[in-house]
Design a protein around this motif. Structure first.
Motif, PDB file in Angstrom:
ATOM      1  N   ARG A  23       0.818  -1.220   0.000  1.00 52.19           N
ATOM      2  CA  ARG A  23       0.000   0.000   0.000  1.00 52.19           C
ATOM      3  C   ARG A  23       0.851   1.269   0.000  1.00 52.19           C
ATOM      4  O   ARG A  23       0.356   2.350   0.285  1.00 52.19           O
ATOM      5  N   GLY A  24       2.128   1.115  -0.292  1.00 47.85           N
ATOM      6  CA  GLY A  24       2.988   2.278  -0.455  1.00 47.85           C
ATOM      7  C   GLY A  24       3.829   2.652   0.740  1.00 47.85           C
ATOM      8  O   GLY A  24       4.548   3.649   0.695  1.00 47.85           O
ATOM      9  N   PHE A  25       3.766   1.892   1.814  1.00 46.26           N
ATOM     10  CA  PHE A  25       4.583   2.197   2.986  1.00 46.26           C
ATOM     11  C   PHE A  25       5.988   1.650   2.793  1.00 46.26           C
ATOM     12  O   PHE A  25       6.183   0.626   2.159  1.00 46.26           O
ATOM     13  N   GLU A  26       6.920   2.354   3.385  1.00 45.02           N
ATOM     14  CA  GLU A  26       8.322   1.958   3.382  1.00 45.02           C
ATOM     15  C   GLU A  26       8.697   1.630   4.819  1.00 45.02           C
ATOM     16  O   GLU A  26       8.399   2.397   5.735  1.00 45.02           O
ATOM     17  N   LYS A  27       9.346   0.485   5.025  1.00 48.99           N
ATOM     18  CA  LYS A  27       9.804   0.109   6.360  1.00 48.99           C
ATOM     19  C   LYS A  27      11.098   0.852   6.640  1.00 48.99           C
ATOM     20  O   LYS A  27      12.027   0.829   5.840  1.00 48.99           O
ATOM     21  N   LEU A  28      11.136   1.546   7.780  1.00 46.95           N
ATOM     22  CA  LEU A  28      12.302   2.333   8.158  1.00 46.95           C
ATOM     23  C   LEU A  28      13.197   1.537   9.097  1.00 46.95           C
ATOM     24  O   LEU A  28      12.753   0.612   9.768  1.00 46.95           O
ATOM     25  N   PHE A  35      10.295  -1.124  18.413  1.00 45.72           N
ATOM     26  CA  PHE A  35       9.540  -0.315  17.458  1.00 45.72           C
ATOM     27  C   PHE A  35       9.925  -0.694  16.032  1.00 45.72           C
ATOM     28  O   PHE A  35      11.112  -0.805  15.722  1.00 45.72           O
ATOM     29  N   THR A  36       8.921  -0.874  15.181  1.00 47.42           N
ATOM     30  CA  THR A  36       9.135  -1.055  13.748  1.00 47.42           C
ATOM     31  C   THR A  36       8.348   0.042  13.059  1.00 47.42           C
ATOM     32  O   THR A  36       7.130   0.121  13.207  1.00 47.42           O
ATOM     33  N   GLU A  37       9.049   0.901  12.312  1.00 47.86           N
ATOM     34  CA  GLU A  37       8.454   2.116  11.765  1.00 47.86           C
ATOM     35  C   GLU A  37       8.197   1.999  10.267  1.00 47.86           C
ATOM     36  O   GLU A  37       8.990   1.407   9.540  1.00 47.86           O
ATOM     37  N   PHE A  38       7.096   2.641   9.827  1.00 43.23           N
ATOM     38  CA  PHE A  38       6.715   2.681   8.422  1.00 43.23           C
ATOM     39  C   PHE A  38       6.265   4.094   8.078  1.00 43.23           C
ATOM     40  O   PHE A  38       5.637   4.763   8.895  1.00 43.23           O
ATOM     41  N   GLU A  46       2.625  13.167   4.778  1.00 38.27           N
ATOM     42  CA  GLU A  46       3.220  11.880   5.084  1.00 38.27           C
ATOM     43  C   GLU A  46       2.367  11.139   6.109  1.00 38.27           C
ATOM     44  O   GLU A  46       1.942  11.718   7.106  1.00 38.27           O
ATOM     45  N   ASP A  47       2.119   9.861   5.846  1.00 36.55           N
ATOM     46  CA  ASP A  47       1.458   8.976   6.804  1.00 36.55           C
ATOM     47  C   ASP A  47       2.552   8.157   7.473  1.00 36.55           C
ATOM     48  O   ASP A  47       3.456   7.644   6.802  1.00 36.55           O
ATOM     49  N   PHE A  48       2.469   8.026   8.779  1.00 34.59           N
ATOM     50  CA  PHE A  48       3.492   7.322   9.537  1.00 34.59           C
ATOM     51  C   PHE A  48       2.822   6.430  10.570  1.00 34.59           C
ATOM     52  O   PHE A  48       1.814   6.806  11.160  1.00 34.59           O
ATOM     53  N   PHE A  49       3.377   5.235  10.783  1.00 32.17           N
ATOM     54  CA  PHE A  49       2.968   4.424  11.924  1.00 32.17           C
ATOM     55  C   PHE A  49       4.143   3.565  12.360  1.00 32.17           C
ATOM     56  O   PHE A  49       5.087   3.341  11.610  1.00 32.17           O
ATOM     57  N   GLU A  50       4.048   3.140  13.605  1.00 34.14           N
ATOM     58  CA  GLU A  50       5.054   2.233  14.142  1.00 34.14           C
ATOM     59  C   GLU A  50       4.348   1.151  14.944  1.00 34.14           C
ATOM     60  O   GLU A  50       3.332   1.404  15.597  1.00 34.14           O
ATOM     61  N   VAL A  51       4.887  -0.040  14.859  1.00 29.07           N
ATOM     62  CA  VAL A  51       4.436  -1.141  15.702  1.00 29.07           C
ATOM     63  C   VAL A  51       5.264  -1.049  16.976  1.00 29.07           C
ATOM     64  O   VAL A  51       6.490  -1.088  16.924  1.00 29.07           O
ATOM     65  N   GLN A  52       4.596  -0.875  18.097  1.00 30.38           N
ATOM     66  CA  GLN A  52       5.273  -0.775  19.389  1.00 30.38           C
ATOM     67  C   GLN A  52       4.986  -2.031  20.193  1.00 30.38           C
ATOM     68  O   GLN A  52       3.829  -2.361  20.460  1.00 30.38           O
ATOM     69  N   TRP A  57       8.647  -7.693  26.229  1.00 32.06           N
ATOM     70  CA  TRP A  57       8.457  -8.658  25.144  1.00 32.06           C
ATOM     71  C   TRP A  57       7.340  -9.661  25.422  1.00 32.06           C
ATOM     72  O   TRP A  57       7.391 -10.788  24.972  1.00 32.06           O
ATOM     73  N   ARG A  58       6.334  -9.215  26.177  1.00 34.06           N
ATOM     74  CA  ARG A  58       5.120 -10.024  26.258  1.00 34.06           C
ATOM     75  C   ARG A  58       4.395  -9.847  24.930  1.00 34.06           C
ATOM     76  O   ARG A  58       4.639  -8.882  24.212  1.00 34.06           O
ATOM     77  N   PRO A  59       3.501 -10.748  24.552  1.00 30.92           N
ATOM     78  CA  PRO A  59       2.855 -10.662  23.231  1.00 30.92           C
ATOM     79  C   PRO A  59       1.751  -9.597  23.175  1.00 30.92           C
ATOM     80  O   PRO A  59       0.573  -9.892  22.993  1.00 30.92           O
ATOM     81  N   TYR A  60       2.158  -8.341  23.350  1.00 33.33           N
ATOM     82  CA  TYR A  60       1.268  -7.179  23.262  1.00 33.33           C
ATOM     83  C   TYR A  60       1.906  -6.174  22.312  1.00 33.33           C
ATOM     84  O   TYR A  60       3.103  -5.896  22.423  1.00 33.33           O
ATOM     85  N   PHE A  61       1.101  -5.608  21.414  1.00 32.84           N
ATOM     86  CA  PHE A  61       1.605  -4.538  20.566  1.00 32.84           C
ATOM     87  C   PHE A  61       0.475  -3.578  20.232  1.00 32.84           C
ATOM     88  O   PHE A  61      -0.708  -3.897  20.372  1.00 32.84           O
ATOM     89  N   VAL A  62       0.869  -2.387  19.803  1.00 31.76           N
ATOM     90  CA  VAL A  62      -0.068  -1.345  19.413  1.00 31.76           C
ATOM     91  C   VAL A  62       0.545  -0.624  18.221  1.00 31.76           C
ATOM     92  O   VAL A  62       1.769  -0.653  18.040  1.00 31.76           O
ATOM     93  N   LEU A  63      -0.278  -0.003  17.385  1.00 32.58           N
ATOM     94  CA  LEU A  63       0.218   0.832  16.293  1.00 32.58           C
ATOM     95  C   LEU A  63       0.041   2.291  16.683  1.00 32.58           C
ATOM     96  O   LEU A  63      -1.088   2.741  16.882  1.00 32.58           O
ATOM     97  N   ASN A  64       1.139   3.008  16.821  1.00 35.81           N
ATOM     98  CA  ASN A  64       1.114   4.460  17.008  1.00 35.81           C
ATOM     99  C   ASN A  64       1.148   5.067  15.610  1.00 35.81           C
ATOM    100  O   ASN A  64       1.925   4.628  14.765  1.00 35.81           O
ATOM    101  N   PHE A  65       0.318   6.071  15.348  1.00 35.05           N
ATOM    102  CA  PHE A  65       0.279   6.638  14.003  1.00 35.05           C
ATOM    103  C   PHE A  65       0.181   8.146  14.052  1.00 35.05           C
ATOM    104  O   PHE A  65      -0.188   8.734  15.069  1.00 35.05           O
ATOM    105  N   LYS A  66       0.536   8.760  12.927  1.00 36.20           N
ATOM    106  CA  LYS A  66       0.363  10.205  12.791  1.00 36.20           C
ATOM    107  C   LYS A  66       0.296  10.560  11.313  1.00 36.20           C
ATOM    108  O   LYS A  66       0.623   9.758  10.443  1.00 36.20           O
ATOM    109  N   LYS A  67      -0.150  11.764  11.075  1.00 38.73           N
ATOM    110  CA  LYS A  67      -0.214  12.340   9.738  1.00 38.73           C
ATOM    111  C   LYS A  67       0.479  13.680   9.817  1.00 38.73           C
ATOM    112  O   LYS A  67       0.240  14.447  10.742  1.00 38.73           O
TER     113      LYS A  67
END
Length: 146
Positions: A23-28, A35-38, A46-52, A57-67
């Motif tokens: 969908r056009g995101f680039e992995k940074l 954190f894994t950033e796109f 610019e659309d930005f999000f990161e997997v936090q 390292w428990r199996p919990y994650f969230v996507l932080n995003f911004k525009k």
């Protein structure tokens, strides 16, 4: 990465990362493994999000995003894409089933594939937010809850 989060992270890498890249995101590159950033360039900014990941390292994650708008780079806004609205970690995506689901299904955890399916479906809400500002049920905007 600790073993508890590894199966979920592996499933994200296998299914979710290729989807967002298509969908056009680039992995940074990130200096912090939690954190894994796109990012994606658009006609208006610019659309930005990161997997936090959870810091333990428990199996919990969230996507932080911004525009970020091109016409005023100082102006950016965002929030989180998560299982449900709210500020606690109980709202994050996880293999742990909510209490009521555990009672009804008698199953303690989701499979990693089920969590990634849930994320992919919720990601459509984030695409709508980037497109027109629509806030779906999985989107938590910090400025509205401060």
């Amino acid at each position: 990465m600790a073993s508890k989060a590894k199966p979920l992270n592996d499933e994200l890498r296998k299914r979710f990362y290729p989807l967002v890249i298509s969908r056009g995101f680039e992995k940074l590159k990130s200096s912090d493994p939690h954190f894994t950033e796109f990012k994606r360039q658009t006609s208006v900014g610019e659309d930005f999000f990161e997997v936090q990941w959870d810091k333990y390292w428990r199996p919990y994650f969230v996507l932080n995003f911004k525009k970020q708008e091109t016409d005023d780079p100082r102006w950016s806004y965002g929030g989180r894409l998560q299982r449900k609205r709210g500020g606690s970690m109980a709202c994050w995506f996880s293999v742990r089933r909510p209490l009521l689901h555990r009672l009804f299904t008698l199953q303690w955890n989701y499979k990693p594939q089920e969590v990634v399916d849930e994320l992919i479906n919720a990601f459509e809400e984030l695409e709508q937010w980037w497109k027109n500002g629509e806030i779906g049920p999985h989107i938590y905007i910090w400025q509205y809850h401060a």
